[in-house]
Every structure is written in C-alpha cells, then in structure tokens.
Design an enzyme around this catalytic site. Structure first.
Site, PDB file in Angstrom:
ATOM      1  N   LYS A  39     131.083  52.735 105.741  1.00 35.05           N
ATOM      2  CA  LYS A  39     130.573  53.663 106.739  1.00 35.05           C
ATOM      3  C   LYS A  39     129.312  53.030 107.330  1.00 35.05           C
ATOM      4  O   LYS A  39     128.286  52.932 106.674  1.00 35.05           O
ATOM      5  CB  LYS A  39     130.240  55.005 106.097  1.00 35.05           C
ATOM      6  CG  LYS A  39     129.817  56.058 107.098  1.00 35.05           C
ATOM      7  CD  LYS A  39     129.857  57.435 106.488  1.00 35.05           C
ATOM      8  CE  LYS A  39     129.672  58.519 107.528  1.00 35.05           C
ATOM      9  NZ  LYS A  39     128.341  58.509 108.149  1.00 35.05           N
ATOM     10  N   ARG A  60     128.723  59.410 121.332  1.00 32.72           N
ATOM     11  CA  ARG A  60     129.528  60.507 120.810  1.00 32.72           C
ATOM     12  C   ARG A  60     128.996  61.865 121.272  1.00 32.72           C
ATOM     13  O   ARG A  60     129.755  62.803 121.460  1.00 32.72           O
ATOM     14  CB  ARG A  60     129.530  60.427 119.284  1.00 32.72           C
ATOM     15  CG  ARG A  60     130.174  61.594 118.626  1.00 32.72           C
ATOM     16  CD  ARG A  60     130.118  61.457 117.116  1.00 32.72           C
ATOM     17  NE  ARG A  60     130.530  62.696 116.502  1.00 32.72           N
ATOM     18  CZ  ARG A  60     130.217  63.050 115.268  1.00 32.72           C
ATOM     19  NH1 ARG A  60     129.524  62.267 114.517  1.00 32.72           N
ATOM     20  NH2 ARG A  60     130.636  64.188 114.778  1.00 32.72           N
ATOM     21  N   GLU A  96     131.293  51.898 115.944  1.00 29.00           N
ATOM     22  CA  GLU A  96     129.867  52.075 115.691  1.00 29.00           C
ATOM     23  C   GLU A  96     129.083  50.894 116.238  1.00 29.00           C
ATOM     24  O   GLU A  96     129.459  49.738 116.007  1.00 29.00           O
ATOM     25  CB  GLU A  96     129.672  52.169 114.171  1.00 29.00           C
ATOM     26  CG  GLU A  96     128.397  52.811 113.753  1.00 29.00           C
ATOM     27  CD  GLU A  96     128.484  54.336 113.602  1.00 29.00           C
ATOM     28  OE1 GLU A  96     129.505  54.939 114.019  1.00 29.00           O
ATOM     29  OE2 GLU A  96     127.523  54.910 113.089  1.00 29.00           O
ATOM     30  N   LYS A 212     140.472  57.172 104.710  1.00 33.76           N
ATOM     31  CA  LYS A 212     141.436  57.905 105.535  1.00 33.76           C
ATOM     32  C   LYS A 212     142.828  57.842 104.914  1.00 33.76           C
ATOM     33  O   LYS A 212     143.181  56.805 104.337  1.00 33.76           O
ATOM     34  CB  LYS A 212     141.521  57.278 106.935  1.00 33.76           C
ATOM     35  CG  LYS A 212     140.238  57.351 107.707  1.00 33.76           C
ATOM     36  CD  LYS A 212     140.349  56.600 109.018  1.00 33.76           C
ATOM     37  CE  LYS A 212     139.024  56.682 109.755  1.00 33.76           C
ATOM     38  NZ  LYS A 212     139.015  55.905 110.979  1.00 33.76           N
ATOM     39  N   LYS A 236     129.583  59.249 100.192  1.00 36.79           N
ATOM     40  CA  LYS A 236     128.174  58.898 100.421  1.00 36.79           C
ATOM     41  C   LYS A 236     127.576  58.255  99.175  1.00 36.79           C
ATOM     42  O   LYS A 236     127.783  58.749  98.063  1.00 36.79           O
ATOM     43  CB  LYS A 236     127.355  60.154 100.774  1.00 36.79           C
ATOM     44  CG  LYS A 236     127.782  60.821 102.077  1.00 36.79           C
ATOM     45  CD  LYS A 236     127.726  59.899 103.287  1.00 36.79           C
ATOM     46  CE  LYS A 236     126.400  59.863 103.977  1.00 36.79           C
ATOM     47  NZ  LYS A 236     125.989  60.976 104.771  1.00 36.79           N
ATOM     48  N   CYS A 330      98.295  82.382 106.525  1.00 36.10           N
ATOM     49  CA  CYS A 330      99.104  81.349 107.184  1.00 36.10           C
ATOM     50  C   CYS A 330      98.173  80.289 107.804  1.00 36.10           C
ATOM     51  O   CYS A 330      97.259  80.641 108.544  1.00 36.10           O
ATOM     52  CB  CYS A 330      99.965  81.985 108.273  1.00 36.10           C
ATOM     53  SG  CYS A 330     100.779  80.780 109.332  1.00 36.10           S
ATOM     54  N   CYS A 353     103.502  84.256 115.100  1.00 38.09           N
ATOM     55  CA  CYS A 353     102.940  83.002 114.599  1.00 38.09           C
ATOM     56  C   CYS A 353     103.451  81.841 115.457  1.00 38.09           C
ATOM     57  O   CYS A 353     104.652  81.646 115.601  1.00 38.09           O
ATOM     58  CB  CYS A 353     103.362  82.802 113.152  1.00 38.09           C
ATOM     59  SG  CYS A 353     102.853  81.208 112.499  1.00 38.09           S
TER      60      CYS A 353
END
Ligand code: IVH
Length: 615
Positions: A39, A60, A96, A212, A236, A330, A353
């Site tokens: 990949k 893409r 790619e 695939k 991954k 905050c 905020c």
C-alpha cells in the site's frame, strides 16, 4: 466509476476475519486466491487515455469529483503520454503518485539551501507537488506513479486482478514488482508479515499491504458497501514509535467543547514524519498512563491519525516533572469546565466559545461536508475573532465587501469565496447532515440517514424508532440525532440557513433506476447458489427492498430449502412465492435491463509480454 476507499485490517486476526466474510458471502468452503501488493503512501490519481493518448488526469478527491491536474501529471516520467502495445480505445488507469525516498531527501536538501521550510514526509511532498499551480515546479520535483487498478475500459476484460496488472505493465505503466498471488489467507498473512519486515529497506514509503480477491467474477459478486469494496482490504502495519520529551501539556478545546490534554513535544522524526504534538486523549488516559510534564515518552503514529503518547519512561525522571492540572475555566472563553456524569471528557460549558465555533465551522466547510473551496482555518479564525461569523448560518450572510475587508484578502479572492459559498448551498442532503456536526454522526451515517429520509424536513421529524431501522444506526446515534433536531438553537440555525438560500438537494439513491425498483422481497430458507447476504445484495443492486417479515406490502417471498414460517404467512396473504430457480431468473433478467455494476477495477484480458517494473 467512483474511486473507493479500503477497509482496514489492523492485525493478522482481522485479516482472517476479512477472509471469513468473503467466504461466507460467497458461500465458499475452499481457499480463496488473493492478489497482494504494497500500500503506497502517496496520492491517488486517475489517468484517462483516449485512443492511447493521455487525455486527462485527476486526483481522487472525494471519490466522485477530484481536481484536474493533467498538466502536472504529464511531467511525471513513469506516466506514459501514449500507451504501448495493443491498447483499448478508452482506458482509465488508477494508481498512486509517490516521491521516492532519495528524491524526497534531495528535495529537502535543496530547500534547505534555499532557506525554505522542509516537507514533513514524502507523501506531503508528493501531494503538494502534483497540486502545484505551476507545472514547472512539479517537473522539478521528481515523482513516480505506480499503477494498481483500472477504471473504465473499452475492450475484452481480463479475468483476474493479476492479469489486469500485467496488462497495465504491457501498456507501459510502472507496476509494483512486490505484487504476489497468494492462495488462502494464511499465505496472505505471510506476505504481509514479510512486507512489514522489508518496509524500511524499500525505496519508497508504504504503510501496509492491499489485498484483493484475485478473480474478477468473484469481485463482481461481492460488490461494494457504501465506500469500500467487499473484495479488498488494507492490512495496516503496526504504528511506528519514537522517543521524545514532553515540554508542556496544553488543554485543547474541540468543536464539541471537549477539552483534551495535548502534549507539546521536542520535535522528533516518527517513520519519516516530524512530530511536535501528540494527543493524550483524555484525563482518564493521562492518569492511567501516569504522564507528567517534562517526562521522556514513547510516542507513536499510525498512518494518518494524530500521534499519541504511549507511555512515560519513569526511570528517566529527574524530579523536576510536574503533573498537568485540568483548568476549571475554559482556556479559550473563560466559561466553566464541567465533567458530565458518566463521561470521561471535560467540557467547556460556554455555548459561544470561539474554539467550539471555529471547530464547528471547520467541520462545516470541510471537503466531505459543505465543501466550500478556499474557506480555510486562517479565514475561520479571522471571521470568528472579529465577530463577523458567530455560527454556521452566518457564513451565508457574507458578502464580497465584508470578506475583502479582511487581512490578506484581495477583491478577487473575496469574489471567488462568495461564489464558492453560493455553490455550496445546493450540496446533497448527506453532506449537509455531515456538516451539522451532530455527535456520533459521521459521513457514512449521514449518507444512510439521507438515503432513508430523502428530505431535510423528514430527517428533522424522524422518530427514534424510524432511525433505528437503518443499518448501522444504534440507540446512541438515534438519540443523538433526535436530540440535535429537538434543540431550539439548532432548529433556529437551520431555519436561518434555509432562509438564506441553503437547499440541501435530495439524494440520488441509485436504487430508483433498478429493474426491480420498489419491489419488496422477503427471503426464507437457504439457497444453494448463494449466501443470504449475496441474495440480499443482488436484490438491492436491482433496486428492490429486502424486508425481514411478510406483510401485505411484500411483493415476493423467495423460499429456499427448509423455509420457515414466512412461507406459510406468504401463502395465507396470497403473496407470490418464488423458488430458487424462479428467483435466479428474475435476478438475471433484471441484470440484462440494467448496466453492469460499477466497480473499481474493471477487468481485462491479456497475455503478459514485458513488465514495466523497476522495483
Ligand atoms: S487499490 C478499491 N492498491 O489506498 C481498491 N490502493 O484506501 C482501491 N493505495 O486512496 C485501491 N496503494 O490511494 C490500491 N496498491 C494499492 C494502493 C492503494 C495505496 C491507496 C489508494 C486509495 C487508498 C484506499
């Protein structure tokens, strides 16, 4: 044909689960033949060739619409300007664009000499380079294109992924020499483990492997879910880790008001990327890990995700470390900070905020939401800080004069922005729902909800029970949607947007055109030719609805072997019952009347000649 994404497999176990899903869907017992390749960590592009000549190249984008970057892509040497061999009249090659590590290093050295800032990693460098306005700059930066699939194709289709890749090589594309066929998921897992080991030795960055189902006919049967095919998965690699020191921990306020501890680090390289911030997620996590300001820590980065602090190295402490204390006000707006019962997160109570407003606006204008071109974070900051925009609706009140009065904004950019805002008013309902930032509602849920209700009005009036009928919508999501639209403030904001011309368009469901459009089917018993999932999927593709129980609205009951009580109900209600043979006939005649299903990689036929392989 949409450029789909891939589902991830984060472990060996998840690879095996993928294989189980494939086999179950297809009703197969034996081993499946898979096609494996690395990949690449770069930018996906599509190249259109007409009569063998490169006619158009694009990114893409969101999978449906990308940016046209033909001139830049023409400067990449591994992209053929004309195809060799026996080419089809129309071909779309997908792949790619990457920057090889040596080219990346050379580029950064050059930038250093010129006193320009470094690129954080090869992927950013590649993405930045192909999207240059001036293609001379692209030409200067060496890029490489690896082809990995096909889009539209006119000609005889090959029968497998591996043949399709060989064909691309024959036509003159560079394809990965690390590609391999693997019989059975065990062999796939071995391939992935091997690649993970070799990863550091490759001349380019990879972040996993793409697997695939090799046979195209099986890919077709498996089809796709909303954004990813069922026939492919991305394995991954484990996250890459590094050691560094925490300089400070800051409370960071997000768009929901959640305040998360963010570690400011001594900058460090993690898998080719410079990291100077990492998340500690929430106070519970921080306490559990026992992280102190000044600690040496292990941090890790998994693909695109923000890096995280894994653990402190307590043995390296010198006694000067100190704990992070969550402020009770905050840090952005000074409102009170609360920790709602049963939640792990601290929240800023302030409704106005600025940090929350900015976060919400950022989400609202983002590409997968209203997609307002040119509406970046710097602009959002200026607009909120100057009080010109206090909520999403006010974006639609902006005019060219107001925008042009901002720093670093010329009249031309202001005009372009006004046009981009105008254009966004007609975005599809799903994008609009995603843009609203409803808790627990991401892109996929927004699409499912839009597809089900079709109009904003109906979504706003949707009942909990109706929402629960949608696949993937559970009690938490349903409650969150109902609460959101019950809130007076949210309703007022939506009304304001509608009055300013926002009109989320109805979704194209895609089901409308199918040959069995509107027909309601109920399945009972088991079929010998396909699994229940595949039968359902085939029906949906033809536009039919599949219900779980028989009623007067049912058009057909498909009865396989050992049918259940649904068959009796069908008979008593006088609903037409189909046996497997009749069902298959209806399905195949519905296919003849509709176009072949869209798929990522259309198949081709070829005999491999030469391989355009460098690595
Ligand atoms: S196949 C439906 N092969 O991964 C199959 N994708 O999440 C789609 N990618 O944006 C793609 N290397 O840019 C495929 N060898 C490879 C790939 C690859 C990288 C990227 C691709 C896409 C993303 C999918």
């Amino acid at each position: 044909i949409p450029m789909l994404g891939l589902e991830n497999a984060m472990s060996r176990e998840e690879l095996f689960e993928f294989d189980q899903r494939v086999k179950k869907f297809l009703g197969l017992e034996g081993e499946v033949a898979y096609y494996c390749e690395p990949k690449f960590d770069g930018l996906a592009v599509e190249l259109v060739y007409e009569n063998g000549l490169l006619a158009l190249g694009s990114t893409r984008g969101d999978g449906m619409v990308g940016e046209e970057i033909t001139a830049n892509l023409r400067t990449i040497r591994s992209i053929p300007l004309s195809l060799s061999g026996d080419f089809p009249s129309l071909l779309e090659a997908r792949g790619e664009v990457v920057m090889l590590l040596e080219d990346f290093q050379r580029l950064n050295e050059l930038y250093e000499e010129r006193g320009l800032p470094h690129f954080a990693n090869p992927r950013n460098a590649a993405a930045g380079s192909v999207r240059q306005l001036d293609s001379k700059i692209t030409a200067e930066r060496k890029l490489t294109f690896f082809a990995y699939g096909l889009g539209r194709f006119e000609g005889a289709l090959p029968s497998s992924q591996s043949e399709a890749i060989s064909l691309l090589a024959d036509l003159g594309f560079l394809v990965s020499s690390l590609r391999q066929k693997a019989l059975g998921i065990g062999a796939v897992a071995d391939y992935c483990a091997d690649m993970e080991k070799r990863r550091e030795t490759l001349p380019f960055e990879i972040d996993g492997c793409v697997i695939k189902v090799d046979e195209i006919s099986l890919q077709e049967r498996l089809g796709e879910k909303s954004r990813s095919p069922r026939w492919a998965v991305a394995y991954k690699f484990k996250p890459v880790q590094a050691l560094t020191r925490i300089r400070d921990i800051l409370p960071s306020v997000g768009r929901t008001g959640a305040i998360t501890p963010l570690a400011v680090l001594d900058a460090v390289q993690v898998g080719g990327v410079t990291v100077s911030r990492a998340t500690l997620h929430n106070m519970d996590e921080l306490m559990r890990k026992g992280v102190l300001i000044g600690d040496w820590v292990v941090i890790q980065r998994a693909g695109d995700v923000i890096p995280e602090v894994v653990a402190p190295l307590a043995e390296r402490r010198d006694g000067l470390e100190r704990p992070f204390i969550m402020p009770d006000r905050c840090p952005v707006c000074g409102s009170g900070v609360i920790k709602p019962e049963g939640e792990v997160v601290y929240r800023c109570e302030g409704l106005d905020c600025p940090a929350q407003i900015k976060g919400r606006l950022k989400n609202f204008v983002s590409r997968r939401a209203m997609d307002i071109d040119g509406f970046g974070i710097k602009l959002i900051e200026q607009l909120v800080d100057s009080g010109k925009v206090r909520d999403m609706a006010e974006i639609f009140r902006l005019d060219a004069a107001t925008l042009a009065s901002l720093e670093r904004m010329g009249p031309k950019s202001a005009q372009n922005l006004v046009e981009a805002i105008e254009k966004s008013k007609g975005r599809p309902l799903s994008r609009f729902l995603n843009a609203l930032g409803i808790r627990h509602v991401g892109e996929a849920t927004a699409e499912a909800v839009a597809g089900r209700f079709l109009t904003l009005e109906r979504v706003m009036g949707a009942k909990r029970e109706e929402l629960l009928e949608i696949d993937d919508v559970g009690p938490q999501v349903a409650a969150s949607i109902v609460d959101f639209f019950e809130d007076e403030k949210n309703r007022a904001s939506i009304e304001k947007m509608l009055s300013l011309g926002v009109s989320p368009k109805e979704e194209q469901t895609g089901a409308g055109g199918g040959a069995l459009s509107g027909k309601v089917f109920v399945l009972t018993g088991s079929l010998s030719s396909m699994s229940r999932d595949e039968a359902k999927e085939s029906l949906k593709r033809a536009g039919a609805k599949v219900a779980s129980s028989v009623s007067s609205k049912t058009d057909y009951v498909v009865a396989g072997e050992e049918p259940g009580s649904k068959l009796k109900e069908a008979n008593s209600l006088g609903v037409t019952v189909l046996d497997e043979e009749a069902f298959l006939k209806i399905l195949s005649s519905s296919r003849e009347t509709q176009q072949s299903p869209a798929q990522e990689e259309a198949p081709l036929a070829s005999t491999p000649k030469k391989q355009g392989t460098l690595f």
